[in-house]
Design an enzyme around this catalytic site. Structure first.
Site, PDB file in Angstrom:
ATOM      1  CE  LYS A  78      76.162  38.092   6.072  1.00 28.02           C
ATOM      2  NZ  LYS A  78      76.388  38.853   7.305  1.00 28.02           N
ATOM      3  CE  LYS A  84      66.250  34.487   8.015  1.00 28.22           C
ATOM      4  NZ  LYS A  84      66.212  35.525   9.291  1.00 28.22           N
ATOM      5  CE  LYS A 123      70.396  36.125  14.533  1.00 30.62           C
ATOM      6  NZ  LYS A 123      70.021  36.668  13.450  1.00 30.62           N
ATOM      7  CB  THR A 142      65.370  43.785   7.593  1.00 30.85           C
ATOM      8  OG1 THR A 142      66.573  43.368   7.863  1.00 30.85           O
ATOM      9  CG2 THR A 142      64.565  42.635   8.486  1.00 30.85           C
ATOM     10  CG  ASN A 202      66.993  47.488  11.158  1.00 36.45           C
ATOM     11  OD1 ASN A 202      66.590  46.635  10.204  1.00 36.45           O
ATOM     12  ND2 ASN A 202      68.106  48.199  10.867  1.00 36.45           N
ATOM     13  CB  SER A 221      74.057  40.813   5.162  1.00 36.15           C
ATOM     14  OG  SER A 221      73.814  41.601   6.301  1.00 36.15           O
TER      15      SER A 221
HETATM   16  P1  NAD Z   1      65.692  46.077  16.971  1.00 35.59           P
HETATM   17  O1  NAD Z   1      66.208  45.982  18.253  1.00 35.59           O
HETATM   18  O2  NAD Z   1      66.053  47.165  16.003  1.00 35.59           O
HETATM   19  O3  NAD Z   1      64.102  46.359  17.515  1.00 35.59           O
HETATM   20  C1  NAD Z   1      63.397  45.574  18.114  1.00 35.59           C
HETATM   21  C2  NAD Z   1      61.918  46.166  18.493  1.00 35.59           C
HETATM   22  O4  NAD Z   1      61.229  45.376  19.071  1.00 35.59           O
HETATM   23  C3  NAD Z   1      62.374  47.433  19.394  1.00 35.59           C
HETATM   24  O5  NAD Z   1      61.468  48.438  18.884  1.00 35.59           O
HETATM   25  C4  NAD Z   1      61.897  47.031  20.824  1.00 35.59           C
HETATM   26  O6  NAD Z   1      61.355  47.919  21.626  1.00 35.59           O
HETATM   27  C5  NAD Z   1      60.810  45.931  20.487  1.00 35.59           C
HETATM   28  N1  NAD Z   1      60.531  45.009  21.483  1.00 35.59           N
HETATM   29  C6  NAD Z   1      61.060  44.003  21.955  1.00 35.59           C
HETATM   30  N2  NAD Z   1      60.408  43.140  22.724  1.00 35.59           N
HETATM   31  C7  NAD Z   1      59.014  43.506  22.539  1.00 35.59           C
HETATM   32  C8  NAD Z   1      57.824  43.135  22.891  1.00 35.59           C
HETATM   33  N3  NAD Z   1      57.540  42.126  23.917  1.00 35.59           N
HETATM   34  N4  NAD Z   1      56.625  43.459  22.183  1.00 35.59           N
HETATM   35  C9  NAD Z   1      56.799  44.550  21.297  1.00 35.59           C
HETATM   36  N5  NAD Z   1      57.977  45.041  20.889  1.00 35.59           N
HETATM   37  C10 NAD Z   1      59.034  44.692  21.525  1.00 35.59           C
HETATM   38  O7  NAD Z   1      65.647  44.743  16.436  1.00 35.59           O
HETATM   39  P2  NAD Z   1      65.500  44.245  14.745  1.00 35.59           P
HETATM   40  O8  NAD Z   1      66.806  44.274  13.983  1.00 35.59           O
HETATM   41  O9  NAD Z   1      64.479  45.195  14.095  1.00 35.59           O
HETATM   42  O10 NAD Z   1      64.882  42.866  14.812  1.00 35.59           O
HETATM   43  C11 NAD Z   1      63.619  42.390  15.038  1.00 35.59           C
HETATM   44  C12 NAD Z   1      63.404  41.004  14.764  1.00 35.59           C
HETATM   45  O11 NAD Z   1      63.660  41.081  13.307  1.00 35.59           O
HETATM   46  C13 NAD Z   1      64.299  39.860  15.296  1.00 35.59           C
HETATM   47  O12 NAD Z   1      63.512  38.747  15.429  1.00 35.59           O
HETATM   48  C14 NAD Z   1      65.354  39.715  14.335  1.00 35.59           C
HETATM   49  O13 NAD Z   1      65.967  38.688  14.538  1.00 35.59           O
HETATM   50  C15 NAD Z   1      64.756  40.074  13.053  1.00 35.59           C
HETATM   51  N6  NAD Z   1      65.404  40.556  11.977  1.00 35.59           N
HETATM   52  C16 NAD Z   1      66.159  41.333  11.851  1.00 35.59           C
HETATM   53  C17 NAD Z   1      67.089  41.787  10.908  1.00 35.59           C
HETATM   54  C18 NAD Z   1      67.936  42.787  10.701  1.00 35.59           C
HETATM   55  O14 NAD Z   1      68.529  43.019   9.539  1.00 35.59           O
HETATM   56  N7  NAD Z   1      67.945  43.788  11.646  1.00 35.59           N
HETATM   57  C19 NAD Z   1      66.966  40.605   9.908  1.00 35.59           C
HETATM   58  C20 NAD Z   1      66.346  39.599   9.999  1.00 35.59           C
HETATM   59  C21 NAD Z   1      65.649  39.246  10.963  1.00 35.59           C
END
Ligand code: NAD
Length: 427
Positions: free
Chosen positions: A68, A92, A104, A188, A219, A356
């Protein structure tokens, strides 16, 4: 950074192996991904030209169940990054006792450079390229950085076309109208919030006296920021890829979120209905945000944000890793020496994969849950596993990160051993 991200990620495993007795077979098994796929995706651009994009899908380990993991669209996506993210997913899922292994995927692309139709053709092309590799009992995809329910909907539709049947459980994080789960969009950040709420009372800290900075307002970050704000924490700073905003007396995060969603701009605003007014604030860089004198820091953007070069400047007391891999191993050691408590990604952002999993269960049973049912089950899982990892950390006098790996290794090791000795007999 000289070392690969995967080499970095593996160091956390080495640290945990010193505190657990697990078979040599299991250790050897966990050093390598089960399979890695690199694909070229041809896309007809709107101007008639053809472009080829690089995509990846890595299945790290499937001993505990089908693999997953999310799909990331970002210019920095590489095989090394996808492999590391698949490795983290394996641990995880085990931390949360979800019957999945880790995977991934990703495409090396800045999606903001594509039109909506180009993005759809690219997303469908990616599924064409990996369709034989995925499936609801083999490998299940989901959203990650810069992918969302709309993209998951296109991908599920493409998979259905290839299979000539409806297979909702191949992808989670889908639109509700295609079999998505209520509560997946906030899962998340909500999971991070539940973990923070379970852990902070252990330090006799109450929300109203606690300041928070959140790096990344997507997100994960925007949801946890809003939940913390609503619970009475003072969220003084948030940022996105263009920079951050800071207000000493705290930001009204629901307003900031509403404004960002409608304009894509991160501004300190206070909204009444649809009318938003700018309030007093100053802009800060992401480097400044990471070094703010706050109680809680939530990195929720990308990996490698706190490294050997800036860890010494971090002044937060507690760091909750909503992003995957935001702190390097070298930085971890510096933060520990400074007495900063770090709560690890494989627990703190596990709410996404947990819901999920709930979505996959609902797709397969055909029975859909209310949002309260989803959130209650998420809370129960987050709190249970947070408490277990806390107990391991206390008992063994180890960091929460090492304790989380020990907790996961116990479960993965048991599954590897339970599989028996087939490998001895197959030549
Ligand atoms: P997203 O694309 O929705 O948001 C990412 C955010 O980070 C955006 O606001 C972007 O502008 C900002 N960003 C990018 N580079 C940056 C920087 N250098 N400094 C500051 N802000 C910056 O992505 P997401 O889904 O929120 O994922 C964010 C993290 O959470 C990732 O590491 C992802 O792997 C992890 N994550 C996400 C989920 C999920 O369900 N979406 C689940 C587990 C982990």
């Amino acid at each position: 950074m000289t070392e690969s991200l995967f080499a970095e990620a593996s160091q956390r495993l080495d640290a945990a192996l010193q505190h657990i007795s697990i078979s040599e077979d299991a250790i050897e098994h966990l050093k390598y991904p089960k399979s890695s796929l690199q694909v070229s995706i041809p896309v007809r651009m709107d101007n008639g030209s053809l472009k080829i994009f690089q995509g990846y899908r890595v299945r790290y380990d499937d001993t505990r169940g089908p693999t997953k993991g999310g799909i990331r669209y970002h210019p920095n996506v590489s095989l090394d990054e996808v492999k590391s993210l698949a490795f983290w997913m394996t641990f995880k899922c085990a931390v949360m006792d979800i019957p999945f292994g880790g995977a991934k995927g990703g495409i090396t692309i800045d999606p903001k450079q594509l039109s909506k139709f180009e993005l759809e053709r690219l997303s469908r092309g990616y599924i064409d390229a990996i369709a034989d590799f995925i499936g609801p009992d083999v490998d299940i995809a989901a959203p990650d950085v810069q992918t969302n329910p709309i993209i998951m909907g296109w991908m599920m539709d493409q998979y259905n076309i290839i299979q000539r049947k409806i297979v909702p459980a191949v992808i989670t994080g889908k639109p509700l109208s295609m079999g998505g789960s209520l509560g997946r969009d906030t899962a998340t950040g909500m999971g991070t919030f539940f973990a923070i709420e379970a852990l902070m009372p252990k330090f006799q800290v109450t929300p109203k006296d606690t300041t928070v900075a959140v790096q990344g307002f997507g997100n994960a970050g925007s949801v946890v920021a809003e939940l913390l704000c609503r619970a009475g924490y003072k969220v003084v700073a948030v940022s996105d890829s263009k920079g951050g905003i800071y207000a000493q007396d705290g930001l009204d995060i629901p307003s900031v979120r509403q404004f960002k969603n409608s304009t894509r701009d991160l501004k300190a605003v206070y909204c009444e209905g649809t009318i938003c007014n700018i309030v007093d604030y100053r802009t800060i860089s992401n480097e400044e945000l990471l070094a703010l004198d706050v109680d809680i820091l939530v990195p929720a953007a990308l990996e490698n944000q706190i490294t050997e070069s800036n860890a010494d400047g971090v002044r937060a007391k507690y760091i909750f890793e909503a992003a995957n891999g935001p702190i390097t191993a070298a930085a971890d050691a510096i933060l520990a020496a400074k007495g900063i408590h770090v709560f690890p990604d494989i627990l703190i952002n596990a709410g996404g994969v947990t819901v999920s999993y709930f979505e996959w269960v609902q797709n397969r049973s055909g029975l859909y849950w209310t949002v309260d049912e989803v959130n209650d089950r998420l809370k129960q899982k987050m709190v249970t596993e947070t408490e277990r990892i806390w107990s391991i950390a206390q008992e063994k006098s180890i960091s929460m990160r090492t304790a989380a790996y020990v907790h996961a290794l116990n479960r993965i090791g048991a599954a590897i051993n339970a599989k028996g000795n087939r490998d001895y007999y197959v030549s």
